[in-house]
Structures are given as C-alpha cells and as structure tokens.
Design a protein around this motif. Structure first.
Motif, short mmCIF file in Angstrom:
data_model
loop_
_atom_site.label_atom_id
_atom_site.label_comp_id
_atom_site.label_asym_id
_atom_site.label_seq_id
_atom_site.Cartn_x
_atom_site.Cartn_y
_atom_site.Cartn_z
N ASP A 22 0.81 -1.23 0.00
CA ASP A 22 0.00 0.00 0.00
C ASP A 22 0.84 1.28 0.00
N ILE A 23 1.88 1.30 0.83
CA ILE A 23 2.61 2.57 1.00
C ILE A 23 4.12 2.42 0.77
N GLY A 24 4.52 1.25 0.29
CA GLY A 24 5.94 1.04 -0.02
C GLY A 24 6.81 1.09 1.22
N GLU A 25 6.26 0.57 2.34
CA GLU A 25 6.98 0.70 3.61
C GLU A 25 7.99 -0.44 3.80
N VAL A 26 9.26 -0.08 3.63
CA VAL A 26 10.37 -1.00 3.92
C VAL A 26 11.43 -0.17 4.62
N PHE A 27 11.77 -0.53 5.85
CA PHE A 27 12.73 0.26 6.60
C PHE A 27 14.17 -0.10 6.20
N LEU A 50 16.19 17.08 4.85
CA LEU A 50 14.74 16.80 4.89
C LEU A 50 14.55 15.39 4.36
N GLU A 51 13.92 14.53 5.17
CA GLU A 51 13.63 13.15 4.74
C GLU A 51 12.12 13.11 4.46
N PRO A 52 11.69 13.10 3.20
CA PRO A 52 10.26 13.22 2.88
C PRO A 52 9.47 11.94 3.07
N SER A 53 10.12 10.84 3.36
CA SER A 53 9.42 9.60 3.70
C SER A 53 10.20 8.96 4.84
N ALA A 54 10.06 9.60 6.01
CA ALA A 54 11.02 9.41 7.10
C ALA A 54 10.88 8.10 7.84
N GLY A 55 9.74 7.42 7.70
CA GLY A 55 9.55 6.18 8.45
C GLY A 55 9.68 6.43 9.94
N GLU A 56 10.44 5.57 10.60
CA GLU A 56 10.66 5.73 12.05
C GLU A 56 12.00 6.43 12.32
N GLY A 57 12.63 6.93 11.27
CA GLY A 57 13.81 7.76 11.46
C GLY A 57 15.14 7.06 11.24
N ALA A 58 15.16 6.01 10.43
CA ALA A 58 16.42 5.28 10.21
C ALA A 58 17.56 6.24 9.84
N PHE A 59 17.27 7.17 8.92
CA PHE A 59 18.31 8.12 8.50
C PHE A 59 18.44 9.29 9.47
N ILE A 63 9.10 14.23 7.02
CA ILE A 63 7.67 14.09 6.72
C ILE A 63 7.39 12.60 6.67
N GLU A 64 6.30 12.18 7.29
CA GLU A 64 5.92 10.77 7.25
C GLU A 64 4.41 10.67 7.23
N LEU A 65 3.92 9.79 6.35
CA LEU A 65 2.49 9.64 6.12
C LEU A 65 1.75 8.97 7.28
N MET A 66 2.35 7.92 7.83
CA MET A 66 1.62 7.06 8.76
C MET A 66 1.78 7.53 10.21
N GLU A 67 0.63 7.59 10.91
CA GLU A 67 0.63 8.11 12.28
C GLU A 67 1.53 7.30 13.21
N GLY A 109 2.28 13.89 7.39
CA GLY A 109 1.61 14.40 6.20
C GLY A 109 2.04 13.65 4.96
N ASN A 110 1.55 14.16 3.84
CA ASN A 110 1.83 13.55 2.55
C ASN A 110 2.82 14.47 1.81
N ALA A 111 4.02 13.96 1.58
CA ALA A 111 5.06 14.79 0.95
C ALA A 111 4.70 15.14 -0.49
N LEU A 112 3.81 14.37 -1.10
CA LEU A 112 3.45 14.63 -2.50
C LEU A 112 2.40 15.74 -2.60
N THR A 113 1.37 15.69 -1.73
CA THR A 113 0.35 16.75 -1.76
C THR A 113 0.78 17.95 -0.92
C1 LIG Z 1 10.61 2.76 2.01
S1 LIG Z 1 9.96 3.38 3.54
C2 LIG Z 1 11.42 4.21 4.14
C3 LIG Z 1 11.32 4.68 5.57
C4 LIG Z 1 12.63 5.30 6.09
N1 LIG Z 1 13.07 6.40 5.27
C5 LIG Z 1 13.73 4.27 6.18
O1 LIG Z 1 14.66 4.36 5.38
O2 LIG Z 1 13.65 3.38 7.03
C6 LIG Z 1 8.91 4.66 2.96
C7 LIG Z 1 8.16 5.44 4.02
O3 LIG Z 1 7.46 6.48 3.36
C8 LIG Z 1 6.17 6.64 3.90
N2 LIG Z 1 5.35 7.24 2.83
C9 LIG Z 1 4.75 6.63 1.78
N3 LIG Z 1 4.14 7.55 1.00
C10 LIG Z 1 4.38 8.76 1.55
C11 LIG Z 1 4.01 10.10 1.21
N4 LIG Z 1 3.28 10.37 0.12
N5 LIG Z 1 4.41 11.11 2.02
C12 LIG Z 1 5.15 10.86 3.13
N6 LIG Z 1 5.52 9.61 3.51
C13 LIG Z 1 5.15 8.58 2.73
C14 LIG Z 1 5.77 5.25 4.32
O4 LIG Z 1 4.81 5.28 5.35
C15 LIG Z 1 7.11 4.66 4.79
O5 LIG Z 1 7.30 4.87 6.15
#
Ligand SMILES: C[S@@+](CC[C@H](N)C(=O)[O-])C[C@H]1O[C@@H](n2cnc3c(N)ncnc32)[C@H](O)[C@@H]1O
Length: 228
Positions: free
Chosen positions: A14-19, A46-55, A91-95, A141-145
């Motif tokens: 769904d959201i491409g979530e792989v840490f 700026l990490e636009p898909s930050a997950g739980e903060g690995a970077f 920025i991270e999408l999931m609460e 939030g959503n980094a795309l919108t």
């Molecule tokens: C591939 S994971 C990487 C997470 C983190 N950067 C890491 O390296 O562990 C992608 C992350 O982007 C988030 N994500 C997906 N779509 C997004 C969006 N439109 N805006 C912000 N975050 C998004 C997902 O919830 C997920 O946590």
C-alpha cells in the motif's frame, strides 16, 4: 535480534513501507558528499518519507558528535546541540511511524545530552526546547500533496542562528519552501503540528499576524511571539 525491515506485506504493497537496515544507512551516510553535510552545524536534511527515522536518527547522532567536537564550554555545547537538532526535518504519512520517529529523535537527543553534559550543568530548558524543535520539524503528512492528514498545509520552521547564543524562528509552508515563495508571516499559537506532549492540536481562534521573537536557544520552549 534481527532488524525489523517490514511491518506487514499489506503496508509494503500500500505505501511502499520497507525500513532501511542500519548497515545501508551507515554506508550512505559515509559517502564523502553526505559526510561533509553531516559534519556541519547548519546544513539541513529533509527526509520526505522518514519512516521511524532510520536516517534522521543516525544523522542526529553524527551531528551531535560533530557539535561536541567544536564546543568550548558547556553553554556552547548545549546551544550547538539544539542548533544541529534544528537542521533535521522529516515528513511521514503514517501516524504510528511518525510517533515512533518523534520518540526516536527525542530519546536519541536525551541520551546523548545526558551522557555528554555534566550532571550539574544539565538544564531542563534545553530538553524542553529540543521537544519543541522535534515537534515542529517532524510532520505527519503527505510529501506529495504537501498537506497534513486533515488537509492543512505542512508547516516547517526555519531556525536561524542570531549572533552567538540566539535563534530566530520563522514558519514556512512546505509548499512555499518548494516554490521558494517566502514565509507565511503568521506564527501559529503553540506551533507543534504533531504534539506528543499535549493531547490535542491547538488551533488559534483569531489568527493575527505574528512573528517569533529571537530568543536564546534554551528558551525556544517558551515560543514567544509578538504581533507585527
Ligand atoms: C521505504 S519506507 C522508508 C522509511 C525510512 N526512510 C527508512 O529508510 O527506514 C517509505 C516510508 O514512506 C512513507 N510514505 C509513503 N508515501 C508517503 C508520502 N506520500 N508522504 C510521506 N511519507 C510517505 C511510508 O509510510 C514509509 O514509512
């Protein structure tokens, strides 16, 4: 214990979530052009898909070490610690992820602060100010919108050093940063967009044009504003 790379197959779909595994994070941050920015008090990330903060968590650790290597006094060290923290944005999408992101950034800052600064010099104001910076810089939030879950614009703060000990905070929408169209000119009351330290978002009833007053780094937590 092996690192947890995924939470569920559905979330991967769904959201491409792989840490990212720690080894890969280290490899990427060790690249010379990235290392140069990590070893800087002012370079922002700026990490636009930050997950739980690995970077972001690893960059924070490395920037705090760098700040420590530069500081001459305990006061200077505390200012520089807050300064490097203020350069990291996410920025991270999931609460659930953004909550872990905030917790991980907060714990990393605290742990390194407590193990670096002598007990008699430790200052709660620094930790409270760190909480405000983290809440302002880590957006759900959503980094795309470029919008939060409720549809309002994602807002970030710039933390500009003023002289040796002070900082000027200015708020920008993420949109205006991308479009390079300037600050919003309205300091939101208690500006945390994800405030884990309060149980609801505070929305100003009558927003007025306000700006943050420049303050000492350790006084960021007061969030002092003036009407302009
Ligand atoms: C591939 S994971 C990487 C997470 C983190 N950067 C890491 O390296 O562990 C992608 C992350 O982007 C988030 N994500 C997906 N779509 C997004 C969006 N439109 N805006 C912000 N975050 C998004 C997902 O919830 C997920 O946590």
């Amino acid at each position: 214990m092996p690192e947890k790379i995924i939470k569920s197959v559905d979330r991967v779909k769904d959201i491409g979530e792989v840490f990212t595994p720690k080894k890969t994070v280290d490899f990427m941050l060790d690249q010379p052009e990235v290392k140069e920015k990590v070893n800087s008090l002012t370079a922002t990330f700026l990490e636009p898909s930050a997950g739980e903060g690995a970077f972001l968590v690893e960059i924070l650790k490395r920037k705090l070490l760098y700040a420590k290597s530069l500081a001459n006094t305990e006061k200077d060290l505390q200012n520089r610690f807050l300064q490097v923290l203020s350069t990291l944005y996410g920025i991270e999408l999931m609460e659930d992820n953004v909550k872990m992101l905030v917790i991980n950034m907060t714990n990393t800052f605290r742990d390194i602060y407590f193990s670096t600064v002598k007990l008699e010099q430790q200052n709660q104001k620094v930790l409270r100010s760190a909480n405000v910076i983290i809440s302002a810089n880590m957006a759900q939030g959503n980094a795309l919108t470029r919008k939060t879950a409720t549809g309002s614009p994602i807002i970030f703060s710039e933390w500009e050093p003023v002289g040796k000990n002070k900082v000027q905070r200015t708020e920008y929408t993420f949109d205006s940063i991308v479009e390079n169209s300037g600050p919003i000119g309205v300091a939101r009351e208690h500006s945390e967009q994800l405030n884990l330290f309060a149980d609801h978002e505070i929305v100003p009833k009558n927003p007025k044009t306000k700006k943050y007053i420049s303050v000492k780094w350790e006084d960021i937590y007061k969030q002092l504003t003036e009407i302009v």
